[in-house]
Design a protein around this motif. Structure first.
Motif, PDB file in Angstrom:
ATOM      1  N   ALA A 162     -35.366 -13.283 -41.861  1.00  0.00           N
ATOM      2  CA  ALA A 162     -34.295 -12.295 -41.676  1.00  0.00           C
ATOM      3  C   ALA A 162     -32.956 -13.255 -41.264  1.00  0.00           C
ATOM      4  O   ALA A 162     -31.938 -12.965 -41.740  1.00  0.00           O
ATOM      5  CB  ALA A 162     -34.724 -11.588 -40.411  1.00  0.00           C
ATOM      6  N   LEU A 163     -33.132 -14.421 -40.772  1.00  0.00           N
ATOM      7  CA  LEU A 163     -32.056 -15.387 -40.666  1.00  0.00           C
ATOM      8  C   LEU A 163     -31.488 -15.670 -42.073  1.00  0.00           C
ATOM      9  O   LEU A 163     -30.192 -15.776 -42.022  1.00  0.00           O
ATOM     10  CB  LEU A 163     -32.436 -16.672 -39.836  1.00  0.00           C
ATOM     11  CG  LEU A 163     -32.515 -16.338 -38.295  1.00  0.00           C
ATOM     12  CD1 LEU A 163     -33.435 -17.638 -37.784  1.00  0.00           C
ATOM     13  CD2 LEU A 163     -31.521 -16.055 -37.495  1.00  0.00           C
ATOM     14  N   LEU A 220     -29.422 -12.984 -43.034  1.00  0.00           N
ATOM     15  CA  LEU A 220     -28.003 -12.956 -42.314  1.00  0.00           C
ATOM     16  C   LEU A 220     -27.177 -14.104 -42.786  1.00  0.00           C
ATOM     17  O   LEU A 220     -25.846 -14.259 -42.572  1.00  0.00           O
ATOM     18  CB  LEU A 220     -28.186 -12.925 -40.818  1.00  0.00           C
ATOM     19  CG  LEU A 220     -28.841 -11.880 -40.198  1.00  0.00           C
ATOM     20  CD1 LEU A 220     -29.353 -12.268 -38.774  1.00  0.00           C
ATOM     21  CD2 LEU A 220     -27.784 -11.003 -40.197  1.00  0.00           C
ATOM     22  N   TRP A 233     -38.786  -8.800 -39.096  1.00  0.00           N
ATOM     23  CA  TRP A 233     -37.455  -8.563 -39.298  1.00  0.00           C
ATOM     24  C   TRP A 233     -37.021  -8.462 -40.700  1.00  0.00           C
ATOM     25  O   TRP A 233     -36.330  -7.549 -41.034  1.00  0.00           O
ATOM     26  CB  TRP A 233     -36.451  -9.507 -38.514  1.00  0.00           C
ATOM     27  CG  TRP A 233     -36.675  -9.491 -37.054  1.00  0.00           C
ATOM     28  CD1 TRP A 233     -37.064 -10.188 -36.253  1.00  0.00           C
ATOM     29  CD2 TRP A 233     -35.801  -8.589 -36.342  1.00  0.00           C
ATOM     30  NE1 TRP A 233     -36.679  -9.826 -34.947  1.00  0.00           N
ATOM     31  CE2 TRP A 233     -36.157  -8.630 -34.752  1.00  0.00           C
ATOM     32  CE3 TRP A 233     -35.165  -7.339 -36.578  1.00  0.00           C
ATOM     33  CZ2 TRP A 233     -35.943  -7.953 -33.823  1.00  0.00           C
ATOM     34  CZ3 TRP A 233     -34.658  -6.495 -35.400  1.00  0.00           C
ATOM     35  CH2 TRP A 233     -34.996  -6.719 -34.196  1.00  0.00           C
ATOM     36  N   SER A 234     -37.913  -9.207 -41.565  1.00  0.00           N
ATOM     37  CA  SER A 234     -37.638  -9.380 -43.006  1.00  0.00           C
ATOM     38  C   SER A 234     -38.123  -8.123 -43.630  1.00  0.00           C
ATOM     39  O   SER A 234     -37.594  -7.668 -44.690  1.00  0.00           O
ATOM     40  CB  SER A 234     -38.252 -10.581 -43.542  1.00  0.00           C
ATOM     41  OG  SER A 234     -39.626 -10.556 -43.373  1.00  0.00           O
ATOM     42  N   TRP A 288     -31.553  -5.440 -43.319  1.00  0.00           N
ATOM     43  CA  TRP A 288     -31.353  -5.910 -42.047  1.00  0.00           C
ATOM     44  C   TRP A 288     -30.292  -7.050 -42.189  1.00  0.00           C
ATOM     45  O   TRP A 288     -30.265  -7.978 -43.217  1.00  0.00           O
ATOM     46  CB  TRP A 288     -32.656  -6.612 -41.335  1.00  0.00           C
ATOM     47  CG  TRP A 288     -32.280  -6.966 -40.162  1.00  0.00           C
ATOM     48  CD1 TRP A 288     -32.079  -8.512 -39.934  1.00  0.00           C
ATOM     49  CD2 TRP A 288     -31.900  -6.476 -38.851  1.00  0.00           C
ATOM     50  NE1 TRP A 288     -31.844  -8.704 -38.633  1.00  0.00           N
ATOM     51  CE2 TRP A 288     -31.716  -7.705 -37.705  1.00  0.00           C
ATOM     52  CE3 TRP A 288     -31.841  -5.030 -38.659  1.00  0.00           C
ATOM     53  CZ2 TRP A 288     -31.470  -7.180 -36.620  1.00  0.00           C
ATOM     54  CZ3 TRP A 288     -31.270  -4.918 -37.094  1.00  0.00           C
ATOM     55  CH2 TRP A 288     -31.275  -6.087 -36.316  1.00  0.00           C
ATOM     56  N   GLY A 289     -29.194  -7.163 -41.306  1.00  0.00           N
ATOM     57  CA  GLY A 289     -28.225  -8.144 -41.452  1.00  0.00           C
ATOM     58  C   GLY A 289     -27.006  -7.513 -42.225  1.00  0.00           C
ATOM     59  O   GLY A 289     -26.038  -8.291 -42.174  1.00  0.00           O
ATOM     60  N   GLN A 290     -27.173  -6.399 -43.049  1.00  0.00           N
ATOM     61  CA  GLN A 290     -25.834  -6.021 -43.708  1.00  0.00           C
ATOM     62  C   GLN A 290     -24.895  -4.879 -42.985  1.00  0.00           C
ATOM     63  O   GLN A 290     -24.157  -4.514 -43.595  1.00  0.00           O
ATOM     64  CB  GLN A 290     -26.457  -5.517 -44.991  1.00  0.00           C
ATOM     65  CG  GLN A 290     -27.136  -6.745 -45.930  1.00  0.00           C
ATOM     66  CD  GLN A 290     -27.652  -6.324 -47.170  1.00  0.00           C
ATOM     67  OE1 GLN A 290     -27.302  -5.189 -47.579  1.00  0.00           O
ATOM     68  NE2 GLN A 290     -28.694  -6.649 -47.672  1.00  0.00           N
ATOM     69  N   THR A 338     -23.058 -10.714 -37.083  1.00  0.00           N
ATOM     70  CA  THR A 338     -24.129 -11.732 -37.073  1.00  0.00           C
ATOM     71  C   THR A 338     -24.520 -12.004 -35.514  1.00  0.00           C
ATOM     72  O   THR A 338     -25.785 -11.823 -35.551  1.00  0.00           O
ATOM     73  CB  THR A 338     -23.526 -13.086 -37.771  1.00  0.00           C
ATOM     74  OG1 THR A 338     -23.217 -12.708 -39.029  1.00  0.00           O
ATOM     75  CG2 THR A 338     -24.651 -14.026 -37.639  1.00  0.00           C
ATOM     76  N   SER A 392     -26.720  -9.210 -34.367  1.00  0.00           N
ATOM     77  CA  SER A 392     -27.959  -8.957 -34.781  1.00  0.00           C
ATOM     78  C   SER A 392     -28.881  -9.961 -34.296  1.00  0.00           C
ATOM     79  O   SER A 392     -30.160  -9.853 -34.172  1.00  0.00           O
ATOM     80  CB  SER A 392     -27.850  -9.192 -36.493  1.00  0.00           C
ATOM     81  OG  SER A 392     -27.118  -8.133 -37.162  1.00  0.00           O
ATOM     82  N   LEU A 393     -28.299 -11.181 -34.075  1.00  0.00           N
ATOM     83  CA  LEU A 393     -28.931 -12.228 -33.594  1.00  0.00           C
ATOM     84  C   LEU A 393     -29.703 -11.864 -32.057  1.00  0.00           C
ATOM     85  O   LEU A 393     -30.532 -12.331 -31.572  1.00  0.00           O
ATOM     86  CB  LEU A 393     -28.142 -13.641 -33.636  1.00  0.00           C
ATOM     87  CG  LEU A 393     -28.380 -14.389 -34.970  1.00  0.00           C
ATOM     88  CD1 LEU A 393     -27.522 -15.576 -34.715  1.00  0.00           C
ATOM     89  CD2 LEU A 393     -30.000 -14.854 -35.293  1.00  0.00           C
TER      90      LEU A 393
END
Length: 396
Positions: free
Chosen positions: A16-17, A20, A70-71, A76-78, A116, A119-120
């Motif tokens: 997931a990171l 991001l 998370w992946s 996710w992250g967008q 970012t 999300s973190l």
């Protein structure tokens, strides 16, 4: 040694990171070539492959939550995750059981300054769970709702003759109460409810839309040019079942399946004004309202959690599947453009038609554009709930 579960979660977080854009890969020197005559070293199975991870499952009355990485959350992250924060803080004013510590951090710490960081922050404090039915079905339905924005008068005048009623004094003593047809047509019933008239609209369909959505904002204009905005909030109903007039039109062959959106229903009524009451009275449910001040036009109506709703960031859910105050990740599509709708939202409301494990109603906001989007929304849905994590793989 880390447990298989912990390793799997770590791998998911790292993935997931990377999504991001936060995982910076360090360039490593190339490995020396292996001579053809030298047999390759035997591959060592990964720890997760040696011992497949047993995913944690949380059971609720109408759903089961399966721990996820998370992946696994599409997109996710967008998302513009900072937009969730006002809705998150609203829910933290009435935190759900298990949320006290997370909400305390959210209130004390400065809000994230970019998507970012937001999300973190969620990844640090929460854990994702795939929401599915008790039978394991992962796909459900996403519909939309909105807050009508209407013109009204205090007294009947001109075209403004459709009354909006406050709750009768004997509403709780008489169950079920009078039907919609009785309330709108029988002289004796109309006379006993006349003192409960709060406002007058110019379109009976607007009244029905107001009643279906459960609240609305109306503007009163005076002869001197002054204007006053108020909110009409839900105050009860007559305890009769709700019957969709769109479904009625389809069953009668007046509209084709898939055409019963609010714009099509409005068009049908414009073409058939003499049949307006006949159609509207097929829905016996009648909703009553109370008037509330509306000092801030940017403030949404209160949902079932008791906090104001945020356009695009609040949803209605089945509380027996997803508790109020839960952040969720939606995977659906927009109704008009069919573009992906993958975003964070807060479970802050409910509705009589919102029943089931993977079921949500998306709050679009107020006004005609919101009505158009909500009226056409009927999208396949996948759903992930984000729940406090104590760092050991167990949910609080």
């Amino acid at each position: 040694m880390s447990s298989p579960s912990r390793v799997g979660r770590l791998r998911g977080s790292l993935a997931a990171l990377a999504i991001l854009g936060l995982l910076v890969a360090c360039a490593a020197p190339p490995a020396p070539p292996v001579k053809p005559s030298t047999p390759p070293p035997a591959a060592t199975p990964a720890l997760e492959e040696q011992a497949p991870r047993q995913r944690q499952v949380l059971l609720r009355e109408r759903s089961r939550w399966v721990a996820a990485d998370w992946s696994e959350l599409p997109g996710w992250g967008q998302d513009r995750a900072t937009e969730l924060w006002p809705a998150l803080l609203q829910s933290c004013a009435r935190p759900a059981p298990g949320w006290a510590a997370v909400c305390a951090r959210a209130r004390m710490e400065p809000p994230p300054t970019d998507d970012t960081s937001a999300s973190l922050w969620l990844m640090q404090h929460l854990r994702p769970y795939r929401v599915e039915s008790l039978e394991g079905e992962t796909q459900g339905l996403l519909t939309g709702y909105f807050e009508p924005q209407l013109e009204a008068t205090r007294r009947p005048q001109g075209a403004f003759k459709v009354p909006v009623l406050g709750a009768p004094a004997d509403l709780q003593q008489r169950r079920p109460y009078f039907t919609r047809q009785q309330i709108e047509s029988e002289p004796a019933v109309k006379a006993r409810l006349r003192e409960r008239e709060l406002a007058y609209l110019d379109d009976p369909l607007d009244l029905l839309v107001l009643q279906i959505q459960g609240s609305g904002r109306v503007r009163f204009s005076s002869l001197d040019g002054s204007q006053q905005w108020v909110r009409l909030a839900f105050a009860g109903h007559n305890d009769h079942p709700y019957q969709s007039i769109g479904k009625t039109l389809i069953e009668r062959g007046e509209l084709r399946p898939g055409e019963a959106s609010w714009p099509q229903i409005r068009d049908w009524l414009r073409r058939n004004p003499q049949r307006s009451n006949e159609l509207l009275w097929t829905n016996p449910r009648y909703v009553f309202f109370r008037e509330e001040a509306l000092p801030d036009l940017n403030l949404g109506p209160r949902g079932a959690q008791g906090v104001p709703l945020t356009p695009g960031r609040s949803i209605a859910v089945d509380r027996n599947s997803v508790p109020y105050g839960t952040p969720v990740w939606l995977d659906a599509s927009e109704p008009l453009s069919s573009q992906p709708l993958r975003r964070l939202a807060m479970a802050q409301d409910t509705g009589s038609a919102i029943v089931g494990a993977v079921r949500a109603d998306y709050f679009w906001g107020w006004g005609r554009e919101a009505e158009t989007q909500a009226g056409r929304m009927k999208q396949p849905l996948r759903l992930w709930a984000l729940w406090p994590d104590d760092g050991t793989g167990t949910s609080r």
